[in-house]
Enzyme design. Structure first.
Site, PDB file in Angstrom:
ATOM      1  N   CYS A 189       0.958  -1.071  -0.022  1.00  0.00           N
ATOM      2  CA  CYS A 189       0.083   0.079   0.022  1.00  0.00           C
ATOM      3  C   CYS A 189       0.924   1.381  -0.084  1.00  0.00           C
ATOM      4  O   CYS A 189       1.757   1.350   0.842  1.00  0.00           O
ATOM      5  CB  CYS A 189      -1.092   0.115   1.020  1.00  0.00           C
ATOM      6  SG  CYS A 189      -2.022   1.432   1.375  1.00  0.00           S
ATOM      7  N   SER A 190       0.791   1.995  -1.036  1.00  0.00           N
ATOM      8  CA  SER A 190       1.559   3.222  -1.062  1.00  0.00           C
ATOM      9  C   SER A 190       0.981   4.317  -0.483  1.00  0.00           C
ATOM     10  O   SER A 190      -0.336   4.140   0.104  1.00  0.00           O
ATOM     11  CB  SER A 190       1.787   3.608  -2.713  1.00  0.00           C
ATOM     12  OG  SER A 190       2.371   2.645  -3.239  1.00  0.00           O
TER      13      SER A 190
END
Length: 323
Positions: A5-6
């Protein structure tokens, strides 16, 4: 698993730049847990279709469950390796949420005419940018550039050169050469090493595209991943010319020459050119992508680099177009 997850704020910005509209067919490479897929599915609406590809089967299964829980019936997550698993296409929008050094030829045919692709591109060393590219006939041409840092693609689409040598002492082309002369100062006007890194990284963005002899090395102890934006005690960069028996290293404000001094002179020549252009960062570079041996997609290209089956065409944007 380095990441799934950025940073959400930046991804929301990229999603806005992607400009997904109702009815669009959208592709995400590296969909992770599927949270961006659900957002893209909402933007595409019930008449649109969103496809996510994830190389990690456990993550793909989690993404599928998350999409079902969110009621995103127009989105699917498939397990596979990059663009090869994307299905027949074409797509109006493509986004990669992992970075690549090179891309397969299929990227040119999967995107519809006038379609948009948001692609993070890795360069040698620590330089990395994300480009918003538009399909124009046989080419992709960037509309704008943003600085970024993503985990690399892990499958075939992530294949790259040795972008960061694991250790300076392990580089045989430097190990066989002795130091030459006294070190020269290059501190970018900053007396403290930590403050040298922002301009140093901007300079490497220039060098990584314009200078085929450019290399970057890990200098300090430890084999962990490189720090996000570099560390002057752990990372250095320079030039290596095996045929001339010449190498040059920048580290924490000092330039050291090894063997013949021609690469040291070349590095300072690049510095003079970079300075004359007002020290552009990675923001300043436009990018065009064509099949190998294709023609330039823009009239003002400056530099061409073969990356795998494609040619990358770089140019410096006018100052007013760099953000």
């Amino acid at each position: 698993m380095p990441a799934s997850c950025s940073e959400p704020g930046f991804i929301f910005h990229l999603a806005e730049l992607l400009d997904v509209r109702p009815g669009h067919r959208v592709l995400e490479i590296g969909c992770g847990t599927g949270w961006l897929l659900a957002i893209l599915a909402h933007a595409a609406g019930p008449d649109g279709t969103v496809v996510g590809v994830e190389i990690n089967p456990a993550l793909q299964a989690l993404a599928a469950r998350n999409l079902a829980a969110a009621g995103a019936t127009n989105a699917i997550a498939v397990a596979g390796d990059g663009l090869a698993a994307a299905g027949p296409g074409p797509f109006d929008r493509i986004i990669m949420t992992a970075s690549a050094w090179q891309l397969p030829t299929r990227i040119l045919s999967l995107l519809t005419e006038d379609g948009l692709a948001v692609l993070p591109i890795r360069n040698k060393g620590l330089s990395e940018e994300i480009h918003v590219l538009e399909r124009r006939g046989p080419a992709l041409v960037s509309r704008l550039t943003r600085l970024c840092r993503f985990v690399p693609l892990t499958g075939r689409d992530g294949a790259d050169e040795n972008l960061l040598m694991p250790r300076l002492t392990a580089d045989p082309d430097i190990a066989r050469l002795g130091e030459t002369g006294r070190p020269r100062s290059l501190d970018f006007g900053q007396p403290i090493p930590d403050r040298m890194m922002p301009p140093a990284l901007a300079f490497t963005a220039w060098m990584s595209k314009l200078e085929p002899r450019f290399r970057a090395w890990r200098l300090g102890p430890g084999d962990g991943p490189p720090s996000l934006f570099g560390d002057p005690e752990r990372h250095g960069f320079g030039l290596v010319d095996k045929s001339a028996g010449s190498a040059t290293l920048w580290r924490a404000g000092q330039v050291i020459a090894y063997g013949d001094e021609s690469t040291r002179d070349a590095l300072f020549d690049h510095l003079a050119r970079w300075t004359a252009q007002d020290g552009p960062t990675g923001y300043a570079f436009g990018l065009g992508i064509t099949a190998a041996r294709g023609t330039s997609p823009v009239s003002h290209h400056a530099y061409r680099k073969r990356r795998g089956p494609l040619d990358f065409w770089w140019w410096l944007r006018p100052p007013a177009e760099r953000l």
